[in-house]
Design an enzyme around this catalytic site. Structure first.
Site, PDB file in Angstrom:
ATOM      1  N   ASP A 106       0.783  -1.234   0.000  1.00  0.00           N
ATOM      2  CA  ASP A 106       0.000   0.000   0.000  1.00  0.00           C
ATOM      3  C   ASP A 106       0.820   1.293   0.000  1.00  0.00           C
ATOM      4  O   ASP A 106       0.527   2.224  -0.718  1.00  0.00           O
ATOM      5  CB  ASP A 106      -0.909   0.026   1.237  1.00  0.00           C
ATOM      6  CG  ASP A 106      -1.800  -1.198   1.329  1.00  0.00           C
ATOM      7  OD1 ASP A 106      -1.569  -2.157   0.576  1.00  0.00           O
ATOM      8  OD2 ASP A 106      -2.726  -1.189   2.157  1.00  0.00           O
ATOM      9  N   GLU A 137       2.639  -8.628  11.851  1.00  0.00           N
ATOM     10  CA  GLU A 137       2.341  -8.280  10.456  1.00  0.00           C
ATOM     11  C   GLU A 137       3.630  -8.053   9.676  1.00  0.00           C
ATOM     12  O   GLU A 137       3.788  -8.487   8.546  1.00  0.00           O
ATOM     13  CB  GLU A 137       1.473  -7.012  10.440  1.00  0.00           C
ATOM     14  CG  GLU A 137       1.001  -6.591   9.059  1.00  0.00           C
ATOM     15  CD  GLU A 137       0.066  -5.383   9.112  1.00  0.00           C
ATOM     16  OE1 GLU A 137      -0.083  -4.772  10.188  1.00  0.00           O
ATOM     17  OE2 GLU A 137      -0.521  -5.068   8.061  1.00  0.00           O
TER      18      GLU A 137
END
Ligand code: GLC
Length: 438
Positions: A174, A404
């Site tokens: 992203d 993550e």
């Protein structure tokens, strides 16, 4: 070796694998798995496919359900959306009301790097229950083919063999530095006021900035105003980039789809898929920069190459699309990155001043990207480097948890915790105990 308390290395590995299984169960919502509680409460496209690999190690049926659920949200035009909003959850922004795609189940209006074919092939190859695997495979192959067909129909520009992403979120990376210049050219429209939710679940300094978010939202509103007609969006999208995440994973998936078509006997698709494999390789080759000795994404809106170097430069290895001299150059670059960071593979060039070891896709390590690079290196005959990447990733997870992403300099775990695809990588790619050198 047996520790004083009687624990053996095998016990420790078992304990980690147990924890990983527990995470998948906790994140299980019955027919799909959320990436992480709080931060990501819906079904994400590539997360789901990669997480299915983890499920398959202890519940093959559940792995197949994961993929089937994702494809139940496939659009009529073939696109498989990046998020499926099965249930309401106000903890995430932008939710279905902002995307306004009018689909049922509600979905976002963009896609993500296609890994379904690669994951389905792996599920079949490792299946204990081959009969069920063949059944699911046969049902999924036409749907996967429809998705790839959509990529070439709606997103290929100029017969280039390359497909464009119309939003940074489609790349899966992203907030990569790679998109900075392209995003700078995206105007900020008058958009309805909004409130971010991501920074409530994760440290703001590790997340994208507010001005990035204004641009992300501008793009969503523009495309929504075009009624999400994908083939009309791509030629006019203010963000229009041939990125290496989508193009490499699409090419690898084309190759794996070729295998699947043969396996399930869908010979009516053979010629078409062969054509995608050929053009996908051609497209990736056109992204090679001889002066930079790396693969570079291409900004179609600005009509120029993107010159920053992110970990995606190594993904053509996963796509089996590199020539020997290119492989050598990529391997050399990876060794040099290793001199700059303790853990491979940083998501962005650690020698570039824009490198940030903690901020989202601008430096940290992702386990799934490491798997892809390591797999590509093994196939290209560089097992030594592939093993270093595997050992680094296992060490990061075992020391810092199923996070993550990780700081490549000090190994700190960052972003969401109890993350599904990180757990899945520990269960599959990293399930074996590292072999200690004598
Ligand atoms: C972030 C990542 C994206 C991932 C999602 C869920 O948005 O950039 O790749 O799919 O989180 O894990």
């Amino acid at each position: 070796m047996v520790a004083e308390n009687g624990t053996t290395p095998t016990d420790l590995v078992e304990e980690k694998l147990d924890q990983a299984r527990k995470i998948l169960r906790q994140n299980d919502r019955g027919t799909y798995t959320i990436p992480a509680r709080g931060l990501y409460p819906f079904q994400w496209n590539w997360d789901s496919c990669l997480t299915a690999l983890g499920w398959a190690t202890f519940d093959e049926g559940r792995a197949w359900t994961e993929i089937e659920t994702l494809f139940s949200a496939q659009w009529d035009d073939g696109m498989v959306p990046h998020i499926v909003f099965h249930k309401e959850d106000t903890g995430y922004f932008p939710g279905p009301d902002v995307w306004a795609t009018g689909k049922s189940p509600a979905t976002s209006g963009i896609t993500q790097p296609p890994v379904a074919a690669t994951c389905v092939r792996q599920l079949i190859e490792t299946a204990r229950d081959k009969e069920t695997a063949l059944e699911f495979g046969a049902r999924l192959v036409p749907k996967i083919a429809a998705w790839h067909r959509w990529f070439y129909a709606a997103r290929e520009l100029n017969n280039s063999g390359l497909v464009v992403s119309i939003h940074p979120w489609e790349s899966g990376a992203d907030n990569s530095v790679d998109w900075d210049a392209s995003l700078a050219n995206v105007p900020v429209d008058e958009i309805p006021p909004y409130e971010r939710r991501d920074t409530e679940h994760s440290v703001a300094e590790h997340r994208p900035t507010n001005s990035d978010y204004d641009k992300y939202l501008t793009l969503v509103h523009r495309y929504s105003n075009l009624g999400w007609k994908q083939s009309e969006i791509a030629p006019v999208a203010p963000f229009r980039v041939a990125d290496l995440f989508v193009n490499s994973l699409l090419q690898r998936s084309n190759i794996d789809l070729q295998w699947l078509v043969e396996y399930v006997g869908a010979s009516h698709l053979t010629e078409e898929v062969d054509g995608w494999v050929k053009k996908g390789k051609m497209g990736l080759q056109s992204l090679w920069s001889e002066p930079q000795q790396s693969f570079q994404p291409y900004d179609y809106a600005a009509d120029q190459s993107i010159t920053s170097i992110s970990a995606s430069t190594f993904l053509p290895l996963f796509a089996h699309a590199t020539e020997p001299a290119q492989t050598q150059a990529l391997v050399k670059r990876l060794w040099s990155w290793r001199d700059h960071t303790r853990y491979l593979v940083p998501s962005f060039d650690p020698t570039d001043p824009r490198f940030d070891s903690k901020r989202y896709w601008r430096g940290p390590v992702w386990a799934i990207i490491n798997w892809m690079i390591s797999d590509g290196l093994t196939a290209a005959g560089h097992g030594d480097l592939a093993k270093i990447i595997a050992d680094d990733t296992r060490a990061l997870i075992d020391q810092s948890g199923f996070r993550e992403y990780f700081d490549p300099e000090n190994g700190q775990g960052l972003g969401g915790d109890c993350f599904s695809w990180t757990a899945a990588m520990r269960l599959t790619w990293l399930s074996a105990q590292p072999v200690e050198a004598d």
